[in-house]
Design a protein around this motif. Structure first.
Motif, PDB file in Angstrom:
ATOM      1  N   TYR A 112      27.881  33.128  41.883  1.00 61.89           N
ATOM      2  CA  TYR A 112      28.879  32.340  41.157  1.00 61.89           C
ATOM      3  C   TYR A 112      28.469  30.874  41.096  1.00 61.89           C
ATOM      4  N   ARG A 113      27.981  30.340  42.210  1.00 61.78           N
ATOM      5  CA  ARG A 113      27.530  28.948  42.227  1.00 61.78           C
ATOM      6  C   ARG A 113      26.368  28.756  41.234  1.00 61.78           C
ATOM      7  N   ARG A 114      25.444  29.714  41.225  1.00 60.84           N
ATOM      8  CA  ARG A 114      24.307  29.614  40.325  1.00 60.84           C
ATOM      9  C   ARG A 114      24.762  29.618  38.861  1.00 60.84           C
ATOM     10  N   LEU A 115      25.724  30.473  38.537  1.00 59.43           N
ATOM     11  CA  LEU A 115      26.228  30.544  37.157  1.00 59.43           C
ATOM     12  C   LEU A 115      26.956  29.261  36.762  1.00 59.43           C
ATOM     13  N   LEU A 116      27.685  28.676  37.682  1.00 63.22           N
ATOM     14  CA  LEU A 116      28.371  27.410  37.404  1.00 63.22           C
ATOM     15  C   LEU A 116      27.367  26.301  37.102  1.00 63.22           C
ATOM     16  N   ILE A 117      26.289  26.257  37.873  1.00 63.21           N
ATOM     17  CA  ILE A 117      25.258  25.226  37.651  1.00 63.21           C
ATOM     18  C   ILE A 117      24.585  25.437  36.294  1.00 63.21           C
ATOM     19  N   LYS A 118      24.279  26.697  35.967  1.00 61.87           N
ATOM     20  CA  LYS A 118      23.675  26.974  34.669  1.00 61.87           C
ATOM     21  C   LYS A 118      24.614  26.594  33.534  1.00 61.87           C
ATOM     22  N   PHE A 119      25.901  26.874  33.708  1.00 62.18           N
ATOM     23  CA  PHE A 119      26.884  26.505  32.693  1.00 62.18           C
ATOM     24  C   PHE A 119      26.922  24.994  32.512  1.00 62.18           C
ATOM     25  N   ASP A 123      37.119  16.752  25.709  1.00 62.90           N
ATOM     26  CA  ASP A 123      37.698  16.123  26.909  1.00 62.90           C
ATOM     27  C   ASP A 123      37.739  17.100  28.075  1.00 62.90           C
ATOM     28  N   GLU A 124      38.188  18.349  27.795  1.00 65.64           N
ATOM     29  CA  GLU A 124      38.288  19.325  28.876  1.00 65.64           C
ATOM     30  C   GLU A 124      36.900  19.741  29.362  1.00 65.64           C
ATOM     31  N   LEU A 125      35.948  19.862  28.443  1.00 67.48           N
ATOM     32  CA  LEU A 125      34.583  20.198  28.844  1.00 67.48           C
ATOM     33  C   LEU A 125      33.997  19.103  29.731  1.00 67.48           C
ATOM     34  N   ALA A 126      34.229  17.849  29.365  1.00 69.82           N
ATOM     35  CA  ALA A 126      33.719  16.741  30.173  1.00 69.82           C
ATOM     36  C   ALA A 126      34.323  16.761  31.571  1.00 69.82           C
ATOM     37  N   ARG A 127      35.622  17.068  31.652  1.00 63.98           N
ATOM     38  CA  ARG A 127      36.283  17.127  32.969  1.00 63.98           C
ATOM     39  C   ARG A 127      35.668  18.218  33.828  1.00 63.98           C
ATOM     40  N   VAL A 128      35.430  19.395  33.231  1.00 59.38           N
ATOM     41  CA  VAL A 128      34.864  20.498  33.996  1.00 59.38           C
ATOM     42  C   VAL A 128      33.425  20.185  34.420  1.00 59.38           C
ATOM     43  N   LEU A 129      32.623  19.666  33.491  1.00 56.05           N
ATOM     44  CA  LEU A 129      31.228  19.373  33.806  1.00 56.05           C
ATOM     45  C   LEU A 129      31.093  18.272  34.853  1.00 56.05           C
ATOM     46  N   ASP A 130      31.950  17.257  34.768  1.00 59.03           N
ATOM     47  CA  ASP A 130      31.919  16.198  35.781  1.00 59.03           C
ATOM     48  C   ASP A 130      32.214  16.773  37.167  1.00 59.03           C
ATOM     49  N   GLY A 131      33.197  17.670  37.228  1.00 64.54           N
ATOM     50  CA  GLY A 131      33.539  18.266  38.515  1.00 64.54           C
ATOM     51  C   GLY A 131      32.429  19.131  39.084  1.00 64.54           C
ATOM     52  N   LEU A 132      31.616  19.725  38.208  1.00 63.23           N
ATOM     53  CA  LEU A 132      30.525  20.582  38.662  1.00 63.23           C
ATOM     54  C   LEU A 132      29.312  19.823  39.174  1.00 63.23           C
ATOM     55  N   GLN A 133      29.328  18.491  39.030  1.00 56.75           N
ATOM     56  CA  GLN A 133      28.195  17.694  39.522  1.00 56.75           C
ATOM     57  C   GLN A 133      28.048  17.808  41.029  1.00 56.75           C
ATOM     58  N   VAL A 134      29.134  18.108  41.740  1.00 58.27           N
ATOM     59  CA  VAL A 134      29.079  18.192  43.197  1.00 58.27           C
ATOM     60  C   VAL A 134      28.235  19.381  43.663  1.00 58.27           C
TER      61      VAL A 134
END
Length: 410
Positions: free
Chosen positions: A317-324, A395-406
């Motif tokens: 799941y973590r790997r898929l989130l990073i790829k996304f 806007d929502e995509l940016a919010r999700v992608l910013d959160g995935l930076q961690v």
């Protein structure tokens, strides 16, 4: 009579990429078994109304036939001293059974009432009960879901509704966490943006082990031939029967549900890499991972849904989130560029990919706004809303992608 009308109008609705839904009042269903009248005339009138409503039905919309008791008692006549007045209403509704898309067409007709024919008990069929059985109904058509709720309630069914694969996974995850799983899944054969096959695959990856009853209308023969319980793929996905639409009889629903619940269900082991079908996510071919660090809170993402789609394989799941995160940078800009270039097909595909993957990963708000964007690109919603839809999705995509930076890198 209703089946006769539904068969013809259902095929015509399908040719317009719409769907026929029949909403039959329970008291009418139980009390019209002995009515008599000019059924040929009634069919002709209903078909005329249906044609008028179909002309106003948008793509992915519905034509809703509602049958109710008349608003006033009919006057007794010598020909029909005991009679009943029925009200028939036909109206086109928007995409997925939303707001009315056209004017209502209706009429009332008097029928003679004969001796009542006893109906089978409302909560039992052939001595078997459906009381308190939990059912997940997955259909993008709101009218069809409302009819399912109305038909299922007198049978004792507890019906939960989902409009797409993401909603179905969310419902399954919540039910699993509460230790009250579903007994049965009713799955629409024409489910967008994922088809029934993709949704069934995702359900089989999730904690859901309930059998699937495929709901199929006129023109769904391809889906039925693919997912029938007589086919290997249907059996592996847990499809145990086919329920024909439109639904006009609560007892037909009861019989189909009881037959599905009685049928043995033999699902393949989830960890078996030799599964006969290709899953949208490679969870079946990845060996069990060692325990990894728990995922942090991720803005805009319901990790319970995402983890369910990967069978709680946190490493995957973590790997898929990073790829996304890495693949979807600038996705809305790409949609806008394709649209401005006149390539609506590419714009729709980009929006569809964003909606599909985000729903699988649990980014449900992003999934919803991306679906709206996809509908506009597909011509299923007003193109005037494109700028606003692009802004909301961006806007929502940016919010999700910013959160995935961690999450860092793989």
């Amino acid at each position: 009579m209703i089946d006769r009308v539904a068969a013809g109008l259902g095929r015509q609705a399908l040719s317009r990429d719409a769907e026929l839904v029949v909403d039959l009042q329970a008291s009418v269903e139980q009390g019209t078994r002995s009515l008599s009248g000019d059924l040929d005339q009634l069919v002709d009138r209903l078909q005329a109304l249906g044609h008028a409503a179909l002309a106003e039905a948008p793509g992915r919309g519905s034509v809703l036939l509602t049958i109710r008791e008349g608003s006033k008692a009919p006057p007794p006549t010598l020909a029909m001293p005991r009679s009943r007045l029925l009200h028939f209403n036909m109206q086109a509704t928007g995409a997925a059974g939303g707001e009315p898309a056209g004017a209502p067409y209706f009429f009332e007709q008097v029928f003679a009432a004969g001796a009542p024919v006893p109906a089978p008990p409302s909560r039992e069929v052939a001595g078997a009960s459906l009381q308190s059985r939990r059912v997940l109904a997955v259909d993008d058509n709101q009218d069809a879901l409302r009819v399912l709720l109305q038909l299922g309630r007198p049978l004792g069914l507890e019906v939960a509704c989902a409009h797409d694969a993401g909603g179905a996974l969310r419902a399954v995850s919540m039910a699993h966490q509460s230790a009250h799983g579903f007994d049965l899944v009713l799955l629409d054969a024409r489910l967008p943006p994922h088809d029934a096959l993709a949704c069934a695959r995702r359900l089989r990856e999730s904690p859901c082990v309930a059998p699937i009853l495929l709901m199929a209308g006129p023109g769904d023969d391809e889906a039925v031939s693919l997912l029938s319980p007589d086919q290997a793929l249907g059996r592996e996905l847990g499809v145990v029967g086919v329920l024909r639409k439109p639904l006009v009889d609560g007892q037909a629903l009861a019989r189909a549900c009881l037959a599905a619940l009685r049928r043995p269900l033999r699902l393949p082991p989830r960890a078996d890499p030799a599964s006969a079908f290709s899953l949208p996510l490679p969870t079946m071919t990845i060996p069990a991972a060692k325990a990894s660090a728990p995922l942090p809170a991720l803005p805009g993402i319901d990790t319970a849904i995402g983890r369910a789609s990967t069978m709680n394989n946190d490493k995957l799941y973590r790997r898929l989130l990073i790829k996304f995160r890495d693949a979807q940078q600038g996705a809305t800009a790409q949609v806008a560029q394709a649209w401005e270039a006149g390539d609506s097909v590419l714009a729709r595909r980009l929006a569809h990919d964003l909606a599909s993957v985000s729903g699988t990963l649990g980014a449900m708000r992003l999934h919803d706004v991306a679906r709206r964007l996809e509908a506009i690109c597909a011509g299923e919603a007003d193109a005037a809303g494109l700028p606003e839809s692009l802004a909301l999705t961006g806007d929502e995509l940016a919010r999700v992608l910013d959160g995935l930076q961690v999450l860092g890198t793989e």
